[in-house]
Design an enzyme around this catalytic site. Structure first.
Site, short mmCIF file in Angstrom:
data_model
loop_
_atom_site.label_atom_id
_atom_site.label_comp_id
_atom_site.label_asym_id
_atom_site.label_seq_id
_atom_site.Cartn_x
_atom_site.Cartn_y
_atom_site.Cartn_z
N ARG A 23 0.86 -1.18 0.00
CA ARG A 23 0.00 0.00 0.00
C ARG A 23 0.89 1.23 0.00
O ARG A 23 1.97 1.22 0.61
CB ARG A 23 -0.84 0.06 1.29
CG ARG A 23 -2.11 -0.73 1.27
CD ARG A 23 -3.18 -0.10 0.37
NE ARG A 23 -4.40 -0.89 0.37
CZ ARG A 23 -4.64 -1.93 -0.45
NH1 ARG A 23 -3.75 -2.30 -1.34
NH2 ARG A 23 -5.79 -2.58 -0.39
N HIS B 149 -1.22 0.37 -9.73
CA HIS B 149 -1.93 -0.53 -8.80
C HIS B 149 -2.65 -1.66 -9.55
O HIS B 149 -3.87 -1.81 -9.46
CB HIS B 149 -2.93 0.27 -7.94
CG HIS B 149 -3.27 -0.42 -6.64
ND1 HIS B 149 -3.54 0.26 -5.47
CD2 HIS B 149 -3.36 -1.73 -6.34
CE1 HIS B 149 -3.82 -0.61 -4.52
NE2 HIS B 149 -3.71 -1.84 -5.02
N GLU C 147 -2.40 7.87 -3.99
CA GLU C 147 -2.73 7.47 -5.37
C GLU C 147 -4.21 7.75 -5.67
O GLU C 147 -5.03 7.72 -4.76
CB GLU C 147 -2.40 5.98 -5.59
CG GLU C 147 -3.23 5.02 -4.76
CD GLU C 147 -2.81 3.57 -4.95
OE1 GLU C 147 -1.62 3.24 -4.80
OE2 GLU C 147 -3.71 2.75 -5.23
C1 8YV Z 1 -7.08 -4.06 -5.54
C2 8YV Z 1 -5.44 -4.55 -3.68
O1 8YV Z 1 -7.04 -4.08 -6.93
O2 8YV Z 1 -6.72 -6.37 -2.97
C3 8YV Z 1 -6.05 -5.40 -2.63
O3 8YV Z 1 -5.85 -5.11 -1.44
O4 8YV Z 1 -4.66 -3.73 -3.39
C4 8YV Z 1 -5.82 -4.74 -5.11
O5 8YV Z 1 -5.92 -6.09 -5.39
C5 8YV Z 1 -7.25 -2.66 -5.09
O6 8YV Z 1 -7.36 -2.57 -3.72
C6 8YV Z 1 -8.48 -2.05 -5.70
O7 8YV Z 1 -8.72 -0.82 -5.10
#
Ligand code: 8YV
Length: 330
Positions: free
Chosen positions: A238, A285, A267
C-alpha cells in the site's frame, strides 16, 4: 427488495447476478470516492460493493443508518473502519486468497523488471537512443541466486518467497511480526531476521505488509540508508508503507539502485519526484489485475453481499466476512 450501491465500475455479469437479488444502483464509468457523494447515494441502500477506496468510517456509517453490509473486492481493507462497522452491526467482507498467486506473479515480475531495468531500457529504445551494443548497456542486477528479502510474510509474501526459493534459487529472508511455523519456513527455505538485518542483507526487498497506522512509513530515509547501494525495493503493499519522498531522494542519490512501485501515497496521484528519476518502474496498482482474478474478486464480493443480506445459498454466512459476529443469532 433491498437496494444496493455498486461504487466501482464492475463486470456486467457480476452486476447482473446482483440484480437477481437486489435493486442495484451502479456508478457508471467513474468510481464514487468523494465522501459527500457516497453518503448521498447510499441513502436507502442496505449494502454496497467497494474496492480499496473509498473511506468507510464512522462518519459515513452515521450518515447511512440503513447500511447493513460493506463488501470489498480487495484483500486489503485499511479503507474500512471494521470496529466502527461492527459497532453499528454492519457486516464487512474482503477478498482474500483468490488474488494471492496473481499478485505474487506481479510482485515477482515487478522485482525482475526493476532489477533488470526493463522500463528504463524500453524508454531509451523508444526514444531512438539505441545506436550500438555495449557491454554495460542497462546492465542491472541478477535475480537468480540473489538474496530475496520479504517484508510482511502473509499469503502473498509466502507465494513470492516460494517463487524466489524454488524457481530462482534465492536465499529468502523475511521480517514479520509473527514467525512462520518451522515446517513452512523449511518449505520456503526462509529465515526470519529483524528489520535492520532484512534491510542490510536483502539484494531485492519486496514489501507486502498490510497498511495500518503501525506500518505508516515503515520504510523511510533511515531504513533506506541501511540498504545496500546495489539493492532494489519493490512495493506492492500500500502507498504509505513507504515514504515516497524519501524513496525518490534515495533513488536520485543512488543510495539504492532501483525501485518498483505499484502503490503510492495519495494514489492515483504520484509524488512528482518519483516521475523524474529514471531508476524506478511505476505501475498503476495492477498487481491483482489478471482478468480471471479480477473476476474472481468481484464474484467473491458479490457472494458476500448476497449472503450478508440474507439471500442465495449461503444466506447469513458470507464466505469471507471480517466481522461475522454481527450476523450471529441472538
Ligand atoms: C485491488 C489490492 O485491486 O486487494 C487489494 O488489497 O490492493 C488490489 O488487489 C485494489 O485494492 C483495488 O482498489
Amino acid at each position: 427488495m433491498d437496494k444496493i450501491l455498486v461504487t466501482i465500475p464492475l463486470f456486467d455479469e457480476v452486476v447482473e447476478r446482483l440484480r437477481q437479488h437486489f435493486e442495484v444502483e451502479t456508478c457508471g464509468e467513474q468510481a464514487i470516492t468523494a465522501p459527500g457523494e457516497l453518503a448521498a447515494r447510499l441513502q436507502g441502500k442496505a449494502g454496497m460493493v467497494v474496492a480499496g477506496t473509498p473511506q468507510v468510517d464512522a462518519l459515513l456509517l452515521q450518515a447511512c443508518p440503513g447500511l447493513r453490509a460493506v463488501c470489498s473486492m480487495a484483500v486489503g481493507y485499511n479503507n474500512i473502519d471494521v470496529p466502527a462497522c461492527t459497532a453499528r452491526g454492519v457486516l464487512v467482507s474482503n477478498a482474500p486468497d483468490v488474488l494471492t498467486e496473481t499478485t505474487a506473479d506481479f510482485g515477482f515480475a515487478l522485482m525482475m523488471a526493476t532489477a533488470r531495468r526493463i522500463s528504463e531500457s524500453e524508454h531509451f529504445l523508444r526514444a531512438g537512443q539505441w545506436t550500438q551494443w555495449r557491454y554495460d548497456l542497462f546492465a542491472g542486477a541478477d535475480v537468480h541466486g540473489a538474496t530475496l528479502g520479504v517484508l510482511g510474510m502473509g499469503r502473498i509474501g509466502q507465494a513470492i518467497a516460494r517463487r524466489g526459493a524454488l524457481g530462482f534459487g534465492m536465499p529468502v529472508i523475511y521480517h514479520n511480526r509473527s514467525r512462520l511455523d518451522g515446517a513452512i519456513e523449511a518449505e520456503l527455505g526462509a529465515r526470519w531476521v529483524d528489520k535492520p538485518s532484512l534491510l542490510r542483507e536483502a539484494d531485492h526487498l519486496v514489501i507486502v505488509v498490510p497498511y495500518s497506522p503501525a506500518s505508516h512509513h515503515l520504510i523511510g530515509a533511515e531504513e533506506l540508508a541501511l540498504m545496500k547501494p546495489s539493492a532494489t525495493l519493490t512495493n506492492i503493499a500500500r502507498g504509505g508503507v513507504v515514504d515516497d519522498a524519501a524513496l525518490a531522494e534515495a533513488l536520485r542519490a543512488r543510495r539504492i539502485a532501483a525501485a518498483g512501485l505499484d502503490v503510492f501515497e495519495g494514489e492515483p496521484s504520484v509524488h512528482p519526484a518519483l516521475l523524474t528519476v529514471p531508476n524506478v518502474v511505476l505501475t498503476p496498482h495492477i498487481a491483482s489485475a489478471s482478468l480471471r482474478t479480477r473476476r474472481a474478486m468481484a464474484d467473491l464480493a458479490a457472494d458476500n453481499l448476497i449472503a450478508a443480506l440474507g439471500r442465495g445459498p449461503q444466506a447469513g454466512r458470507p464466505p469471507t466476512a471480517l466481522n461475522p459476529e454481527v450476523l450471529a443469532p441472538g
